[in-house]
Design an enzyme around this catalytic site. Structure first.
Site, PDB file in Angstrom:
ATOM      1  N   SER A  22       0.859  -1.189   0.000  1.00  0.00           N
ATOM      2  CA  SER A  22       0.000   0.000   0.000  1.00  0.00           C
ATOM      3  C   SER A  22       0.888   1.230   0.000  1.00  0.00           C
ATOM      4  CB  SER A  22      -0.921  -0.006   1.223  1.00  0.00           C
ATOM      5  OG  SER A  22      -0.185   0.096   2.415  1.00  0.00           O
ATOM      6  N   HIS A 135      -3.449  -5.773   2.738  1.00  0.00           N
ATOM      7  CA  HIS A 135      -2.570  -6.844   3.226  1.00  0.00           C
ATOM      8  C   HIS A 135      -3.302  -8.162   3.447  1.00  0.00           C
ATOM      9  CE1 HIS A 135       0.370  -3.607   4.953  1.00  0.00           C
ATOM     10  NE2 HIS A 135       0.352  -3.653   3.652  1.00  0.00           N
ATOM     11  N   GLU A 144      -4.419  -2.412   9.490  1.00  0.00           N
ATOM     12  CA  GLU A 144      -3.652  -3.013  10.584  1.00  0.00           C
ATOM     13  C   GLU A 144      -4.291  -2.745  11.942  1.00  0.00           C
ATOM     14  OE1 GLU A 144       0.385  -1.527  10.190  1.00  0.00           O
ATOM     15  OE2 GLU A 144       0.250  -1.718   8.010  1.00  0.00           O
ATOM     16  N   GLU A 185       1.672  -9.236   6.920  1.00  0.00           N
ATOM     17  CA  GLU A 185       2.585  -8.908   8.020  1.00  0.00           C
ATOM     18  C   GLU A 185       2.500  -9.909   9.155  1.00  0.00           C
ATOM     19  OE1 GLU A 185       2.062  -4.733   8.886  1.00  0.00           O
ATOM     20  OE2 GLU A 185       2.893  -4.180   6.940  1.00  0.00           O
ATOM     21  N   ASP A 222      -3.577   1.151  11.826  1.00  0.00           N
ATOM     22  CA  ASP A 222      -3.184   1.798  10.580  1.00  0.00           C
ATOM     23  C   ASP A 222      -4.355   1.612   9.628  1.00  0.00           C
ATOM     24  OD1 ASP A 222      -2.205   2.839   8.285  1.00  0.00           O
ATOM     25  OD2 ASP A 222      -0.519   1.448   8.047  1.00  0.00           O
ATOM     26  N   GLU A 263      -2.893   5.643  12.473  1.00  0.00           N
ATOM     27  CA  GLU A 263      -2.035   6.007  11.344  1.00  0.00           C
ATOM     28  C   GLU A 263      -2.895   6.130  10.081  1.00  0.00           C
ATOM     29  OE1 GLU A 263       1.104   3.123  10.886  1.00  0.00           O
ATOM     30  OE2 GLU A 263       1.319   3.563   8.753  1.00  0.00           O
ATOM     31  N   ASP A 289       1.743   8.382   7.424  1.00  0.00           N
ATOM     32  CA  ASP A 289       2.618   7.457   6.681  1.00  0.00           C
ATOM     33  C   ASP A 289       2.564   7.848   5.200  1.00  0.00           C
ATOM     34  OD1 ASP A 289       3.891   5.353   5.425  1.00  0.00           O
ATOM     35  OD2 ASP A 289       2.345   3.877   5.857  1.00  0.00           O
ATOM     36  N   LYS A 314       9.953   5.278   7.158  1.00  0.00           N
ATOM     37  CA  LYS A 314      10.326   4.100   6.358  1.00  0.00           C
ATOM     38  C   LYS A 314      11.478   4.504   5.446  1.00  0.00           C
ATOM     39  CE  LYS A 314       5.647   2.105   5.870  1.00  0.00           C
ATOM     40  NZ  LYS A 314       4.402   2.231   5.067  1.00  0.00           N
ATOM     41  N   HIS A 342       8.798  -1.079   9.294  1.00  0.00           N
ATOM     42  CA  HIS A 342       9.042  -2.048   8.217  1.00  0.00           C
ATOM     43  C   HIS A 342       8.111  -1.756   7.046  1.00  0.00           C
ATOM     44  CE1 HIS A 342       5.447  -4.805   9.455  1.00  0.00           C
ATOM     45  NE2 HIS A 342       5.140  -3.544   9.509  1.00  0.00           N
ATOM     46  N   LYS A 365       7.381  -0.213  14.444  1.00  0.00           N
ATOM     47  CA  LYS A 365       6.249  -0.989  13.914  1.00  0.00           C
ATOM     48  C   LYS A 365       6.829  -2.056  13.009  1.00  0.00           C
ATOM     49  CE  LYS A 365       3.282   0.190  10.379  1.00  0.00           C
ATOM     50  NZ  LYS A 365       2.043   0.605   9.687  1.00  0.00           N
TER      51      LYS A 365
END
Ligand code: PGA
Ligand code: ZN
Length: 395
Positions: A22, A135, A144, A185, A222, A263, A289, A314, A342, A365
């Site tokens: 994403s 994900h 998330e 993840e 997230d 997030e 993010d 990141k 990550h 994270k």
């Protein structure tokens, strides 16, 4: 992408670069080959760039001068968004040099950050135990659902508590007939009737594991809202709503659940919703993010407009170690929290664990406590914790 670095003719270090599913639209460009091979995802061109142009300009450099190395890499690309050489090629070189420098200087990586930083600490992990969005192949919009074991005296017990909660969630899902596969993840990926059910499941799992959701383990989300937004309308829980209706949902969740951070609650271009939600003044971290993509200009705008109070970091969104650290400095000066992160497509490279510790940022994270691409970071944090550094206990 994996890059090896040789010092005085001998192999010294190796760094591998991750990839996101994403991704934010404003990230540095990850060079992929296109065409038919590997369904277009090959990185032959980026590998060639490392083995030709980048190698040529780097040979003879001093690995302990990270700033100069990264400057050479940025100039060799010359594009502003690293689209010529590829951010994957450039970050591979930058991180391999960073790792080599710590070997040459004989100090742990987390002690080898250029410049001065707050005291090093073991970060509180945001552990993604329930995966949705891009994900997972389910109906859950929120990408998330994470547990945040902040109320512990050391990193080891925090990690254990988070891991026990992960397994308690597995048990709950099994009992409810909801246990399917896992997501990108390592978190479980059940289909749910409503997004809010994810929060209920996490609170249940925390308590089932024997911990307090009020004083020991909180919840982080997230939302990755850019993934379900079109023209500032959000397709959420099967309805089309606007940013202010979505904000109301978040506010009601913050009232009911032990949420410590959210997030990407809104789209990467919906600055207005970011600003007005942050203005509500909830006592949580509002983390950008896709909004900031670890980019200094976007972060600067966020600081000026008070669009959030925290940033996700990141390294591959910006492409060099030096620029990553620069963004963290800008955030620190503005009083923003940094969460080092990550990507969903990870490798076993554990550099982010050392960056999180060495910058003293207090947060990392890095997914579920499952699969070696995620556990490599947790294991590195455990190794570092043996040096006796304190635990951040941020929330
Ligand atoms: P990504 O997901 O690596 O797929 O972008 C991680 C995140 O959104 O934080
Ligand atoms: Zn994100």
């Amino acid at each position: 992408m994996e890059v090896d670095c040789f010092v005085d003719g001998l192999f010294a270090s190796r760094a591998a670069v991750p990839s996101g599913a994403s991704t934010g639209s404003y990230e540095a460009v990850e060079l992929r080959d296109g065409g038919d091979l590997w369904h277009g995802s090959g990185v032959e061109k980026a590998v060639k760039n490392v083995n030709t142009v980048l190698r040529e300009i780097l040979v003879g450099s001093d690995v302990s001068d990270q700033g100069s190395i990264d400057k050479l890499l940025i100039e060799a690309d010359g594009s502003g968004n690293k689209s010529i050489m590829g951010a994957n090629a450039i970050l591979g070189c930058s991180m391999a040099a960073f790792r080599a420098s710590s070997l040459v200087r004989d100090v742990p990586l987390w002690q080898n950050l250029p410049g001065t930083w707050p005291d090093p600490i073991l970060p509180v992990p945001l552990m993604n135990i329930l995966n949705g969005g891009a994900h997972a192949s389910t109906n859950v919009d929120v990408q998330e659902f994470m547990v945040v074991p902040y109320g512990f005296s050391n990193f080891d017990s925090a990690l254990r508590a988070g891991t026990e909660t992960y397994h308690a969630l597995k048990k709950s899902l099994e009992e409810k007939g909801l246990l399917g596969g896992i997501g990108d993840e390592g978190g479980f990926a059940p289909s749910l009737q409503k997004n809010e059910d994810g929060l209920k499941l996490l609170v249940e799992a925390i308590e089932k594991a024997g911990y307090s959701s009020e004083t020991q383990i909180g919840i982080a989300l997230d939302v990755a809202a850019s993934e379900f937004c079109s023209l500032n309308r959000y397709s959420f829980d099967g309805k089309e709503i606007d940013g202010s209706e979505l904000s109301d949902i978040y506010s009601s969740w913050i009232e009911k659940y032990p949420i410590v951070s959210i997030e990407d609650p809104f789209d990467e271009d919906d600055w207005e919703s970011w600003v007005s939600f942050t203005e509500r003044g909830h006592d949580i971290k509002v983390i950008g993010d896709d909004l900031y993509v670890t980019n200094p200009s976007r972060l600067q705008r966020g600081i000026e407009e008070a669009a959030s109070n925290s940033i996700l970091i990141k390294p591959n969104q910006i492409g060099t170690v030096t620029e990553t650290l620069e963004v963290m400095r800008i955030a620190n000066t503005a009083g923003f929290d940094c969460v080092v992160s990550h990507r969903s497509g990870e490798t076993s490279d554990d550099t982010i664990a050392d960056i999180a510790v060495g910058t003293g940022c207090g947060w990392i994270k890095t997914g579920a406590p499952a699969r070696s691409d995620r556990t490599s970071k947790y294991n590195q944090l455990l190794r570092i914790s043996e040096s006796g550094l304190p635990y951040a206990k941020g929330a």
